[in-house]
Design a protein around this motif. Sequence first.
Motif, PDB file in Angstrom:
ATOM      1  N   GLY A 165     -17.772  10.531  34.752  1.00  0.00           N
ATOM      2  CA  GLY A 165     -18.388  11.521  35.624  1.00  0.00           C
ATOM      3  C   GLY A 165     -19.729  11.947  35.087  1.00  0.00           C
ATOM      4  O   GLY A 165     -20.321  11.277  34.239  1.00  0.00           O
ATOM      5  N   THR A 166     -20.230  13.084  35.570  1.00  0.00           N
ATOM      6  CA  THR A 166     -21.544  13.595  35.215  1.00  0.00           C
ATOM      7  C   THR A 166     -21.400  14.964  34.569  1.00  0.00           C
ATOM      8  O   THR A 166     -20.848  15.889  35.188  1.00  0.00           O
ATOM      9  CB  THR A 166     -22.441  13.690  36.457  1.00  0.00           C
ATOM     10  N   TYR A 167     -21.908  15.093  33.320  1.00  0.00           N
ATOM     11  CA  TYR A 167     -21.711  16.307  32.544  1.00  0.00           C
ATOM     12  C   TYR A 167     -22.958  16.631  31.721  1.00  0.00           C
ATOM     13  O   TYR A 167     -23.765  15.745  31.417  1.00  0.00           O
ATOM     14  CB  TYR A 167     -20.510  16.143  31.595  1.00  0.00           C
ATOM     15  N   PRO A 168     -23.124  17.909  31.326  1.00  0.00           N
ATOM     16  CA  PRO A 168     -24.252  18.253  30.449  1.00  0.00           C
ATOM     17  C   PRO A 168     -23.983  17.792  29.025  1.00  0.00           C
ATOM     18  O   PRO A 168     -22.860  17.912  28.531  1.00  0.00           O
ATOM     19  CB  PRO A 168     -24.300  19.782  30.537  1.00  0.00           C
ATOM     20  N   VAL A 169     -24.996  17.252  28.371  1.00  0.00           N
ATOM     21  CA  VAL A 169     -24.891  16.849  26.967  1.00  0.00           C
ATOM     22  C   VAL A 169     -26.010  17.544  26.211  1.00  0.00           C
ATOM     23  O   VAL A 169     -27.187  17.322  26.497  1.00  0.00           O
ATOM     24  CB  VAL A 169     -25.001  15.324  26.798  1.00  0.00           C
ATOM     25  N   LEU A 170     -25.639  18.388  25.270  1.00  0.00           N
ATOM     26  CA  LEU A 170     -26.610  19.209  24.558  1.00  0.00           C
ATOM     27  C   LEU A 170     -26.878  18.631  23.178  1.00  0.00           C
ATOM     28  O   LEU A 170     -25.956  18.182  22.488  1.00  0.00           O
ATOM     29  CB  LEU A 170     -26.096  20.646  24.442  1.00  0.00           C
ATOM     30  N   ALA A 171     -28.152  18.628  22.768  1.00  0.00           N
ATOM     31  CA  ALA A 171     -28.549  18.162  21.436  1.00  0.00           C
ATOM     32  C   ALA A 171     -29.213  19.308  20.690  1.00  0.00           C
ATOM     33  O   ALA A 171     -30.134  19.941  21.212  1.00  0.00           O
ATOM     34  CB  ALA A 171     -29.495  16.968  21.544  1.00  0.00           C
ATOM     35  N   LYS A 172     -28.740  19.579  19.484  1.00  0.00           N
ATOM     36  CA  LYS A 172     -29.285  20.644  18.654  1.00  0.00           C
ATOM     37  C   LYS A 172     -30.452  20.110  17.835  1.00  0.00           C
ATOM     38  O   LYS A 172     -30.361  19.068  17.187  1.00  0.00           O
ATOM     39  CB  LYS A 172     -28.216  21.198  17.718  1.00  0.00           C
ATOM     40  N   SER A 173     -31.552  20.831  17.827  1.00  0.00           N
ATOM     41  CA  SER A 173     -32.740  20.387  17.116  1.00  0.00           C
ATOM     42  C   SER A 173     -32.511  20.361  15.606  1.00  0.00           C
ATOM     43  O   SER A 173     -32.004  21.330  15.034  1.00  0.00           O
ATOM     44  CB  SER A 173     -33.921  21.307  17.420  1.00  0.00           C
ATOM     45  N   VAL A 182     -32.060  21.035  23.512  1.00  0.00           N
ATOM     46  CA  VAL A 182     -32.271  20.530  24.860  1.00  0.00           C
ATOM     47  C   VAL A 182     -30.964  19.976  25.396  1.00  0.00           C
ATOM     48  O   VAL A 182     -30.057  19.653  24.617  1.00  0.00           O
ATOM     49  CB  VAL A 182     -33.369  19.434  24.847  1.00  0.00           C
ATOM     50  N   PHE A 183     -30.845  19.882  26.713  1.00  0.00           N
ATOM     51  CA  PHE A 183     -29.681  19.193  27.251  1.00  0.00           C
ATOM     52  C   PHE A 183     -30.126  18.150  28.256  1.00  0.00           C
ATOM     53  O   PHE A 183     -31.190  18.251  28.883  1.00  0.00           O
ATOM     54  CB  PHE A 183     -28.663  20.173  27.857  1.00  0.00           C
ATOM     55  N   TYR A 199     -33.833  18.979  29.871  1.00  0.00           N
ATOM     56  CA  TYR A 199     -33.868  20.276  30.521  1.00  0.00           C
ATOM     57  C   TYR A 199     -33.685  21.387  29.493  1.00  0.00           C
ATOM     58  O   TYR A 199     -33.006  21.198  28.488  1.00  0.00           O
ATOM     59  CB  TYR A 199     -32.746  20.394  31.555  1.00  0.00           C
ATOM     60  N   PRO A 200     -34.257  22.573  29.737  1.00  0.00           N
ATOM     61  CA  PRO A 200     -34.004  23.724  28.866  1.00  0.00           C
ATOM     62  C   PRO A 200     -32.534  24.113  28.900  1.00  0.00           C
ATOM     63  O   PRO A 200     -31.883  24.036  29.953  1.00  0.00           O
ATOM     64  CB  PRO A 200     -34.881  24.833  29.475  1.00  0.00           C
ATOM     65  N   VAL A 201     -32.009  24.542  27.776  1.00  0.00           N
ATOM     66  CA  VAL A 201     -30.579  24.830  27.656  1.00  0.00           C
ATOM     67  C   VAL A 201     -30.138  25.917  28.627  1.00  0.00           C
ATOM     68  O   VAL A 201     -29.033  25.866  29.174  1.00  0.00           O
ATOM     69  CB  VAL A 201     -30.241  25.222  26.204  1.00  0.00           C
ATOM     70  N   ASP A 202     -30.984  26.915  28.872  1.00  0.00           N
ATOM     71  CA  ASP A 202     -30.555  28.016  29.737  1.00  0.00           C
ATOM     72  C   ASP A 202     -30.528  27.638  31.221  1.00  0.00           C
ATOM     73  O   ASP A 202     -30.216  28.469  32.073  1.00  0.00           O
ATOM     74  CB  ASP A 202     -31.412  29.253  29.521  1.00  0.00           C
ATOM     75  N   MET A 203     -30.846  26.386  31.535  1.00  0.00           N
ATOM     76  CA  MET A 203     -30.773  25.927  32.926  1.00  0.00           C
ATOM     77  C   MET A 203     -29.523  25.089  33.200  1.00  0.00           C
ATOM     78  O   MET A 203     -29.404  24.488  34.267  1.00  0.00           O
ATOM     79  CB  MET A 203     -32.008  25.098  33.274  1.00  0.00           C
TER      80      MET A 203
END
Length: 478
Positions: A165-173, A182-183, A199-203
Motif C-alpha cells: 500500500g501507500t504509507y508515510p516514511v520518515l527519515a531523521k536527519s 523529512v518524509f 515533504y515537511p514532517v508536519d504535512m
Amino acid sequence: MSKKNLCMLVSWGVVAAIAFFAACTPEDTAGGFGEETNALAGILVNEKGEPQANVRVFARHTKANISDLVDTTDADGKFEFSLVRQGSYGLSATKGKSAMYKRVNYYGQSMEVKARMVASTDVSGKVNLREDTLASDVVVYIPGSPWEAKTSDKGKFSFKGVPEGTYPVLAKSPDPVRFVDVFYVGTFEDGKADFNGPYPVDMIDAVMAKAAPDSANAVADSSEDSEDADVRLVNSEKSKNMLLPLSPEYGTLCLWPLDYLTEGFAGTKVSSDARGRTEGVIFYGDPELTEGVSRNAIVLKGANQYGVVENDRNALDDATEMTLEAWIDVAKLPSDSVYRRNIVGKLGFGSSGDQDVFSLSLVRGECGVKKPKLAFFIAAGSEEDSLGCENAVFSDVVETDKWMYVAVVWNGSTLSMYVDGQLVDTAKTSVKKINPSTEPIIFGKEKLNIQLDDVRLSKTVINGADVLYRYYLKGGAL
C-alpha cells in the motif's frame, strides 16, 4: 469480548501511567464503548472483509513514538484502546503473510474504525544526503508503527513484512544543522518500493489524506483540520532513493521576509534583512504590505514604488555559485508588446560602467519570448559583461494573480530555473565567476504591478529535492 487491554507504557511518566491504568478497567469492552469517553474501538478484517480473531493490534502515537498500547482481537475481530494523549496514532498488526497499518487522529472523542489486513512484503531503499553522497546511520520508519530501520554505510535500509500500500516514511536527519527531517510517500508492492517527495514532517496528515485516504486518515470527520487535506501531489519524482533536503537556513546569505516596514529617512520605509547580512531594503514611493505566502508581502505598483539594498556588503563577490529564491505574484501584465521588467536584480539599469550581476525579470518580445515569461539573467559583474539572452533561463507563460515560488540556481557553469518546485529550464552559461560589483540590489523599479515575499539569496547550490521541500514548506501544495 476482548481480553483485558495489555497496557504497555514506556516512559510516559507516573501521572500519565496512573491515568491510563485507571482507564483500563474490567468494564471496558472491545468493539464498543463502556463508560469511558476516550476510547478507540475497531474491528480487524482480512481482504475479504472477514473478522480476524486472536490478532494482536498495536497503537502507537506517531510523534511521541515511545509507547505501545496493545489489545488482542476477540472472536468478532474487535479491539479497543483507551487513549490518553491526543494526536495522530498508527494502528498496526501482523498475521502470517498479512499485515495492517492505519493512521487515525484522536482529539479526545470516542471513535470507531475498521482496519483491513492486506498482503505483506519485504522492501528496501536508499537514503542520500546529496545525489552522489549516501547517508549512513539514518533512522527511517513508518510513524506509529514497528517498521523501523537504520541505513547502512551504503545508505540502504529495509522493512520486513510491511503491508502493501501507500504509507508515510520518515527519515531523521543525521546532521540537523545542514539537513532536515523529512518524509516521503512510500508505495510498496510485490517487493518493490517507490518514494514520492520530499515533504515537511508536519504535512503528513494532509499529504497522506490525499495520497491514500483509506490508510491515511480513518477518522477525517473528527479532525478540525480536515479541510486542509486538499494537497496536490505534484512535481514529486518517484524513486527508490530518498534524498534529504538541505535546511533552508544552511548557506543563506540574505533573507528579506518582507513582513514588516519601519519608517526610514525622508518618507522611505525599510524592511530588514533577517540574517543581518545587509542593511535591509529601503522602499520608495510609500508601498504597502498585504497578506503573503508567509505572514506579509510587499506590494509594488509601477516604477515609482521600488526597493533598494544600497549595500549588500559584497555578498556575491568572487562567487562561483548562487541561489535566488522568491515568492512572486504578478498582479497585472504590461500591455506593451516588448519589455524586460526587473523584479529582483543586482544591476545598473543601462548606465555607463554598469557592473550587472543578475536580474529576475518579466520579459516579452525579446530573447525569442513571444508571451510573458519570467527570465533570469546572469553576468560576471564587470563593465564588459551585460545581462544578455545567451546567459539566461526562462519559465513557462506567466499566470496573473497567483503566487509562484521561483528558485534559480547557478552552479558556476549552468543555470536552472524552478517554478513551484518543478524544473522548467536549464542553460549553459559563459559566466564562471562573479566579480566584485558595486551595483545595488533592486526590487522592482519598473512599470510593473507585483507582490513579493520571502526573497532569499545564498552562495549555496540547491537541488530539486531542496526546491520541492521549500515549495511545500511554505504551503505551496495547499
